[in-house]
Write a protein that holds these residues in place. Structure first.
Motif: not given
Length: 187
Positions: A14-20, A142-147, A152-161, A171-176
């Protein structure tokens, strides 16, 4: 421990997909930082120190009892499940936040990993034994982030990002599954 490892891998993705760019499992003795993430911003680098604790059926408090609180409650251990009053929960979480994010040791570990970053603290969590603990964690800065949010963010990932590698397959299994629930259930 396997569940914890899977959750960390998904948060890493999730962090990698957000540019980290991420560093996972930094250790010094028995002390560990789950994830550090760095990404470029317009005029500086942004750094996140992320701790991950995901449970679906929690069986204990996050915070531990001090010796004094153990005596006051008549508890036999620091992780006792005895009902805790608000003040004791708050003290336990204050100590937990110090241990996880704010101690001199954790500051040193972050500084050795990447110098000169103003770190933001994030806690990725699942279900908790007592929701009051989350309230106190949030109040501590400390900012809270629910799992659930991460999934949800991993499931909504667009191809090519942008994406990483540690949790990509999971993550791809969950998205599928999320995209094709009926196919996934019926083969």
């Amino acid at each position: 421990r396997n569940m914890a490892l899977l959750a960390e891998q998904l948060v890493d993705e999730w962090l990698n997909r957000n540019g980290f760019f991420t560093i996972r499992g930094i250790k010094k003795g028995v002390h560990e930082i789950d994830l550090l993430g760095i990404r470029p911003r317009v005029d500086q680098l942004e750094g996140w120190h992320v701790e991950v604790q995901v449970s679906f059926r929690p069986v204990s408090y996050l915070g531990r009892l001090s010796k004094e609180d153990q005596r006051e409650l008549g508890a036999k251990s620091a992780s006792s499940l005895k009902k805790r009053p608000r003040a004791i929960i708050e003290t336990g979480i204050k100590d937990w936040v110090e241990k996880k994010f704010q101690s001199a040791l954790k500051r040193d570990m972050r500084e050795r990993s990447w110098r000169g970053i103003a770190w933001k603290y994030k806690f990725v969590h699942g279900a908790v034994f007592d929701p009051l603990e989350l309230e106190f964690i949030k109040r501590s800065g400390v900012e809270l982030v629910s799992f659930h949010e991460v999934l949800r963010a991993l499931c909504n990932h667009k191809q090519g990002e942008l994406f990483g590698g540690a949790g990509t397959d999971i993550a791809e299994i969950i998205r599928y599954f999320a995209e094709q629930p009926e196919k996934a259930q019926h083969g």
